[in-house]
Design a protein around this motif. Structure first.
Motif, PDB file in Angstrom:
ATOM      1  N   TYR A  26       0.839  -1.201   0.000  1.00  0.00           N
ATOM      2  CA  TYR A  26       0.000   0.000   0.000  1.00  0.00           C
ATOM      3  C   TYR A  26       0.872   1.248   0.000  1.00  0.00           C
ATOM      4  CZ  TYR A  26      -3.780  -3.150   1.391  1.00  0.00           C
ATOM      5  OH  TYR A  26      -4.698  -4.167   1.433  1.00  0.00           O
ATOM      6  N   LYS A  29       1.191   7.192   1.687  1.00  0.00           N
ATOM      7  CA  LYS A  29       0.207   8.247   1.885  1.00  0.00           C
ATOM      8  C   LYS A  29      -1.090   7.708   2.494  1.00  0.00           C
ATOM      9  CE  LYS A  29      -2.134  11.840  -0.746  1.00  0.00           C
ATOM     10  NZ  LYS A  29      -2.321  12.446  -2.050  1.00  0.00           N
ATOM     11  N   GLU A  30      -1.490   6.485   2.111  1.00  0.00           N
ATOM     12  CA  GLU A  30      -2.724   5.881   2.629  1.00  0.00           C
ATOM     13  C   GLU A  30      -2.649   5.699   4.148  1.00  0.00           C
ATOM     14  OE1 GLU A  30      -5.532   4.714   0.637  1.00  0.00           O
ATOM     15  OE2 GLU A  30      -4.522   6.036  -0.808  1.00  0.00           O
ATOM     16  N   GLU A  33      -2.534   9.313   5.963  1.00  0.00           N
ATOM     17  CA  GLU A  33      -3.852   9.972   5.945  1.00  0.00           C
ATOM     18  C   GLU A  33      -4.885   9.119   6.687  1.00  0.00           C
ATOM     19  OE1 GLU A  33      -4.599  10.819   1.818  1.00  0.00           O
ATOM     20  OE2 GLU A  33      -3.048  12.381   1.752  1.00  0.00           O
ATOM     21  N   ARG A  35      -6.183   6.280   6.050  1.00  0.00           N
ATOM     22  CA  ARG A  35      -7.176   5.551   5.249  1.00  0.00           C
ATOM     23  C   ARG A  35      -6.942   4.048   5.365  1.00  0.00           C
ATOM     24  NH1 ARG A  35      -6.685   9.987   1.080  1.00  0.00           N
ATOM     25  NH2 ARG A  35      -5.094   8.723   0.105  1.00  0.00           N
ATOM     26  N   ILE A  36      -5.710   3.670   5.692  1.00  0.00           N
ATOM     27  CA  ILE A  36      -5.373   2.266   5.938  1.00  0.00           C
ATOM     28  C   ILE A  36      -4.798   2.179   7.338  1.00  0.00           C
ATOM     29  CG2 ILE A  36      -3.918   0.305   5.290  1.00  0.00           C
ATOM     30  CD1 ILE A  36      -4.016   1.285   2.427  1.00  0.00           C
TER      31      ILE A  36
END
Length: 185
Positions: A26, A29-30, A33, A35-36
């Motif tokens: 992954y 950035k994920e 932020e 998101r993960i």
């Protein structure tokens, strides 16, 4: 992968090196932020061990060393080894920091060695069983041979007694003509 994260149930990342992309599949950035969630990638059988190891180390203000599995984006499990510690400011835990290394190749080699060892143990066990069976068979054959030898000696002794008891002279020769036995008569 080098990281700095909160000691929450998500292990929310405040900083992470680019190596996380290779480790998890992954984008960095994920994670940054949120998101993960890194904690959600940890194998369900291992998450309890990870949480307990981190919490114990933080409570004792020691470093932690963990080995566990994370789920890669491509669907396979990656074995990782993590070293980390809690960073404190004025007796309060500020964050966790540490590094995580991919040890999948090492774990695969360990598994192959375990399998090879188990196969070797099985072969040794089978060979030992076979040797025990052959040994038992040989022991039986030796006992049979000893019985036959005793019967032959008894038979020979009996035959000698008959020859000696005969009122006539008896002699036995070998095929080459040499005398083998002569009674007293």
């Amino acid at each position: 992968m080098i990281y700095m994260c909160a000691n929450d149930e998500r292990y929310t990342l405040h900083f992470v090196s680019d190596a996380i992309e290779h480790l998890t599949g992954y984008p960095k950035k994920e994670f940054l932020e949120d998101r993960i969630c890194y904690a959600e990638l940890i194998h369900p059988e291992d998450i309890g061990l990870v949480e307990a190891g981190v919490n114990k180390a933080v409570a004792c203000r020691e470093s932690y060393h963990l080995i566990y599995r994370i789920h890669h984006q491509k669907g396979h499990w990656v074995w990782v080894e993590e070293w980390g510690a809690g960073i404190f400011r004025e007796d309060e835990l500020a964050f966790l920091e540490g590094y995580v290394s991919d040890i999948t190749a090492h774990k695969n080699t360990e598994q192959q060695l375990r399998q090879a060892h188990e196969e070797l143990e099985q072969r040794v066990k089978l060979r030992t069983q076979e040797l025990a069976r052959v040994n038992e068979q040989l022991s039986s054959e030796i006992a049979d041979r000893q019985q036959v030898e005793m019967a032959l000696r008894d038979s020979e002794q009996t035959l000698k007694q008959y020859f000696e008891a005969m009122p006539v002279g008896i002699f036995v020769t070998r095929p080459d003509g040499a005398v083998y036995y002569v009674n007293r008569q």
